[in-house]
Motif scaffolding. Sequence first.
Motif, short mmCIF file in Angstrom:
data_model
loop_
_atom_site.label_atom_id
_atom_site.label_comp_id
_atom_site.label_asym_id
_atom_site.label_seq_id
_atom_site.Cartn_x
_atom_site.Cartn_y
_atom_site.Cartn_z
N LEU A 41 0.83 -1.20 0.00
CA LEU A 41 0.00 0.00 0.00
C LEU A 41 0.87 1.26 0.00
N TYR A 42 1.92 1.26 0.82
CA TYR A 42 2.85 2.40 0.84
C TYR A 42 3.48 2.61 -0.54
N GLU A 43 3.92 1.54 -1.16
CA GLU A 43 4.57 1.64 -2.47
C GLU A 43 3.60 2.16 -3.54
N GLN A 44 2.33 1.79 -3.44
CA GLN A 44 1.36 2.17 -4.47
C GLN A 44 0.80 3.57 -4.26
N TRP A 45 0.93 4.14 -3.09
CA TRP A 45 0.32 5.44 -2.80
C TRP A 45 1.27 6.62 -3.00
N HIS A 46 2.21 6.49 -3.89
CA HIS A 46 3.09 7.63 -4.17
C HIS A 46 2.34 8.74 -4.88
N CYS A 47 1.23 8.43 -5.49
CA CYS A 47 0.43 9.43 -6.19
C CYS A 47 -0.10 10.45 -5.19
N PRO A 48 0.20 11.74 -5.39
CA PRO A 48 -0.28 12.76 -4.44
C PRO A 48 -1.80 12.85 -4.36
N TYR A 49 -2.50 12.51 -5.44
CA TYR A 49 -3.95 12.59 -5.42
C TYR A 49 -4.53 11.47 -4.55
N CYS A 50 -4.05 10.25 -4.77
CA CYS A 50 -4.57 9.11 -4.01
C CYS A 50 -4.24 9.25 -2.53
N ALA A 51 -2.98 9.49 -2.24
CA ALA A 51 -2.57 9.64 -0.84
C ALA A 51 -3.21 10.88 -0.22
N GLY A 52 -3.31 11.96 -1.00
CA GLY A 52 -3.91 13.19 -0.50
C GLY A 52 -5.35 12.99 -0.06
N PHE A 53 -6.09 12.15 -0.76
CA PHE A 53 -7.48 11.87 -0.40
C PHE A 53 -7.55 11.24 0.99
N TRP A 54 -6.77 10.19 1.20
CA TRP A 54 -6.83 9.48 2.50
C TRP A 54 -6.24 10.33 3.62
N ILE A 55 -5.18 11.06 3.33
CA ILE A 55 -4.61 11.95 4.33
C ILE A 55 -5.63 13.02 4.72
N ALA A 56 -6.34 13.56 3.73
CA ALA A 56 -7.35 14.59 4.00
C ALA A 56 -8.48 14.03 4.86
N LEU A 57 -8.90 12.80 4.58
CA LEU A 57 -9.96 12.20 5.40
C LEU A 57 -9.52 12.06 6.85
N VAL A 58 -8.32 11.57 7.04
CA VAL A 58 -7.81 11.38 8.42
C VAL A 58 -7.65 12.74 9.11
N LEU A 59 -7.05 13.69 8.42
CA LEU A 59 -6.85 15.02 9.01
C LEU A 59 -8.18 15.70 9.33
N HIS A 60 -9.16 15.54 8.45
CA HIS A 60 -10.47 16.12 8.72
C HIS A 60 -11.06 15.53 9.99
N GLY A 61 -10.94 14.22 10.13
CA GLY A 61 -11.44 13.56 11.33
C GLY A 61 -10.72 14.01 12.59
N LEU A 62 -9.41 14.25 12.48
CA LEU A 62 -8.61 14.66 13.64
C LEU A 62 -8.78 16.13 14.00
N THR A 63 -8.90 16.99 12.97
CA THR A 63 -8.89 18.43 13.23
C THR A 63 -10.24 19.10 13.06
N GLY A 64 -11.11 18.52 12.27
CA GLY A 64 -12.39 19.15 11.98
C GLY A 64 -12.30 20.24 10.92
N PHE A 65 -11.11 20.43 10.32
CA PHE A 65 -10.93 21.44 9.27
C PHE A 65 -11.63 21.00 7.99
N TRP A 66 -12.12 21.96 7.25
CA TRP A 66 -12.75 21.73 5.95
C TRP A 66 -12.02 22.57 4.92
N THR A 67 -11.80 22.03 3.74
CA THR A 67 -11.29 22.81 2.63
C THR A 67 -12.42 23.66 2.05
N ILE A 68 -13.59 23.06 1.96
CA ILE A 68 -14.79 23.76 1.51
C ILE A 68 -15.81 23.69 2.65
#
Length: 142
Positions: A41-68
């Motif tokens: 999974l680590y090797e396959q997620w080098h794509c900034p879009y794919c990894a960015g999606f999951w990172i954003a979900l986790v960060l949203h859950g942790l911080t409550g921040f919204w981009t929109i």
Amino acid sequence: MTFELTLMATAIHILIWEKLPEWGTWFNTFIAALPRPLSSLYEQWHCPYCAGFWIALVLHGLTGFWTIPDLASLPGYLSVTAIPIGWILDALATATMVYAAIIGLKAIGLPAMKAHMMKEDFMKFAFKGEDIQANTGATSAN
């Protein structure tokens, strides 16, 4: 639109996929020691879009921040699905911005690296000429 979530997700992407692998062998050893599905999974997620999606979900859950922030209050007819839909749409928007940020940084990085290398070459050449003049006793005519 806010940029806090995008900035944090971009920083995490850069840290995990670009910097930690360069900081000695401990991180690469750690990734290799993970169970095969996780290391794959680590090797396959080098794509900034794919990894960015999951990172954003986790960060949203942790911080409550919204981009929109408007996605936090979707229409009532969506009922119980409004919250997950809002999170997913926000993570997609954040991932798009992370992707653009990474591509932009790489586009800026190459010319900057070339300019730095050209300056180093110039400085070596310029000071090499002074060393030759100092060793031969030659002076420059002004």
